[in-house]
Design a protein around this motif. Structure first.
Motif, PDB file in Angstrom:
ATOM      1  N   SER A  67       0.828  -1.208   0.000  1.00 10.99           N
ATOM      2  CA  SER A  67       0.000   0.000   0.000  1.00 10.99           C
ATOM      3  C   SER A  67       0.862   1.258   0.000  1.00 10.99           C
ATOM      4  N   LYS A  68       1.967   1.250   0.755  1.00 11.28           N
ATOM      5  CA  LYS A  68       2.867   2.399   0.759  1.00 11.28           C
ATOM      6  C   LYS A  68       3.541   2.573  -0.595  1.00 11.28           C
ATOM      7  N   LEU A  69       3.912   1.454  -1.211  1.00  3.67           N
ATOM      8  CA  LEU A  69       4.566   1.511  -2.514  1.00  3.67           C
ATOM      9  C   LEU A  69       3.638   2.063  -3.583  1.00  3.67           C
ATOM     10  N   MET A  70       2.380   1.608  -3.608  1.00  7.24           N
ATOM     11  CA  MET A  70       1.416   2.081  -4.593  1.00  7.24           C
ATOM     12  C   MET A  70       1.054   3.550  -4.356  1.00  7.24           C
ATOM     13  N   HIS A  71       0.991   3.950  -3.088  1.00  9.23           N
ATOM     14  CA  HIS A  71       0.681   5.348  -2.794  1.00  9.23           C
ATOM     15  C   HIS A  71       1.828   6.269  -3.219  1.00  9.23           C
ATOM     16  N   ALA A  72       3.068   5.768  -3.106  1.00  6.33           N
ATOM     17  CA  ALA A  72       4.210   6.581  -3.510  1.00  6.33           C
ATOM     18  C   ALA A  72       4.366   6.632  -5.026  1.00  6.33           C
ATOM     19  N   GLU A  98      -1.163   7.970  -7.648  1.00  6.94           N
ATOM     20  CA  GLU A  98      -2.075   8.753  -6.819  1.00  6.94           C
ATOM     21  C   GLU A  98      -3.184   7.827  -6.351  1.00  6.94           C
ATOM     22  N   MET A  99      -3.064   7.282  -5.134  1.00  5.90           N
ATOM     23  CA  MET A  99      -4.035   6.329  -4.611  1.00  5.90           C
ATOM     24  C   MET A  99      -4.404   6.705  -3.183  1.00  5.90           C
ATOM     25  N   SER A 100      -5.573   6.249  -2.781  1.00  3.30           N
ATOM     26  CA  SER A 100      -6.024   6.446  -1.407  1.00  3.30           C
ATOM     27  C   SER A 100      -6.389   5.101  -0.809  1.00  3.30           C
ATOM     28  N   MET A 101      -5.956   4.868   0.398  1.00  2.00           N
ATOM     29  CA  MET A 101      -6.217   3.610   1.093  1.00  2.00           C
ATOM     30  C   MET A 101      -7.595   3.669   1.740  1.00  2.00           C
TER      31      MET A 101
END
Length: 430
Positions: free
Chosen positions: A195-200, A203-206
């Motif tokens: 999740s941290k990798l995809m957010h970095a 542009e994503m929101s958990m």
């Protein structure tokens, strides 16, 4: 447009404001009122007591879409010769949770694809979507392995980055449906890292633990997972004016009517489309809905009444759904069946196939056969062929999970069809 919502009721303190600032998205579709997005509660309300701020905004530089520039997803090129420009349209909607509360407000710029013709403006289309069967298989696998699934929402649909991450002993599973992502891992720390990798990277929101996905309400309990579409059924009944109908059982036998009164085909297709999406968690209505779907070209009053019987049946069974218990294994078992000449119009048979992952029912379908079967054996044999295709797809899917199935049984209640499937010489006779 900026508006102010006047609160005429509920004001008990002189210090409290008599109006709240909001945004005007449009007019109400159900009453003669305005729709206003309250910036304090983040909820869209309907009211006639609005004051519009018509002050022109200050002049500024043209807006720049920073997200698109960062991801370099769009390049401006000159218009090719003899090509038409496809228009665009902004689509606004509120994303709700399972309780009907607004989670986020979304705005999408979509192309007006209905102005294009296949073979002239485009050759093929592609959308990054996962089959609903694969979502249910993922849920069954998560229950069998006691995995925790999470959900992420993509802010922008332009995912053109490259992620290079490898893990030797653990597994990370990701399912993508347009801009919604479901993922889980055999190692909880890998889920957090992903999740941290995809957010970095994008542009994503958990969103958090998987609870609502594509209209499926998913409840995680200590001994398993329950899946249903109660909210979807409620909204569907309200949409077609059946929310106050009385529950009833249904037993449908339909035929083609040439002399009967015709009905509104557009509304009928809308009802069938809504019911077909409901079959994602309700296999009990699969056959009835598919039977009614055969009369979409020229529906009669009797066909509409049959569909309304299904709606009334759903009214009394909104609590039903799928139950996936934990720790039941991932062995695949498939079942195939068919009637013989069940269609009253052309005497074609209907195949029915379902498969289990452990004890979890994952894929199922009911489809009319393309040719007339001359015997019950032939009708059952065609159904077994469809089951075989389904099993091969599931076998390939489980390879991505690191599971290799050598033999997957297919059960049928006709010995002649089973013997025919085992005899390669007699295949040409049917």
């Amino acid at each position: 447009m900026q508006v102010f919502h006047l609160k005429r009721k509920g004001i008990t303190n002189k210090v409290r404001p008599k109006a709240y600032e909001g945004v005007f998205p449009g007019y109400s579709l159900e009453s003669k009122a305005y729709r206003v997005l309250n910036k304090y509660t983040n909820v869209i309300e309907e009211s006639l007591d609005l004051a519009f701020d018509e002050t022109p905004p200050p002049k500024s530089k043209p807006l720049v879409d920073d997200d698109v520039i960062e991801q370099e997803a769009i390049d401006l090129v000159p218009l090719p010769s003899e090509q038409n420009i496809t228009g665009t349209k902004w689509v606004y909607r509120n994303k709700l949770d399972e309780d009907g509360k607004v989670v986020s407000n979304k705005a999408r710029l979509v192309a007006q694809g209905y102005n294009q013709q296949e073979g002239i403006d485009y050759d093929e289309t592609f959308a990054l979507v996962a089959r609903l069967e694969s979502i249910r298989i993922l849920l069954a696998y998560a229950c069998a392995k006691s995995l925790k699934l999470y959900q992420m929402d993509v802010k922008s649909d332009f995912l053109n980055g490259v992620i290079n991450e490898e893990h030797e002993n653990d597994l990370v599973i990701v399912q993508i449906y347009v801009d919604d992502i479901v993922f889980g891992s055999t190692n909880e720390s890998l889920s957090i890292e992903f999740s941290k990798l995809m957010h970095a990277e994008f542009e994503m929101s958990m969103i958090g633990e998987l609870k609502l996905f594509l209209g499926l309400q998913i409840k995680h309990l200590e001994d398993g997972t329950f899946i249903n579409q109660r909210k979807y059924i409620h909204d569907m009944l309200k949409k077609f004016g059946m929310e106050n109908s009385k529950p009833m059982a249904t037993n449908i036998k339909l035929t083609l009517e040439r002399e009967g009164d015709s009905s509104n085909s557009t509304k009928y297709r809308g009802m069938i489309g809504s019911l077909l999406y409901l079959t994602a968690s309700r296999p009990d209505i699969m056959y009835s809905v598919c039977l009614c779907a055969r009369f979409q070209e020229n529906p009669k009053v009797s066909h509409v009444e049959a569909v309304k019987r299904i709606f009334r049946y759903l009214k009394g069974t909104m609590h039903l759904g799928l139950w996936y218990p934990k720790f039941t294994g991932v062995d695949i078992m498939c079942f195939a069946d068919s009637d013989h000449g069940g269609s009253l119009i052309d005497r074609k048979s209907t195949s029915g196939v379902c498969a289990f992952v452990g004890v979890c029912l994952t894929p199922w379908f009911s489809k009319k056969q393309t040719s007339v079967a001359l015997s019950t054996t032939e009708a059952k044999y065609v159904a077994m062929g469809r089951a075989c295709a389904q099993v091969l797809w599931m076998k390939q899917t489980f390879i991505d999970y690191g599971i290799i199935s050598s033999e997957i049984p297919i059960s049928c209640d006709n010995k002649s069809a089973i013997d025919l499937s085992k005899n390669q010489i007699l295949h040409s006779r049917t």
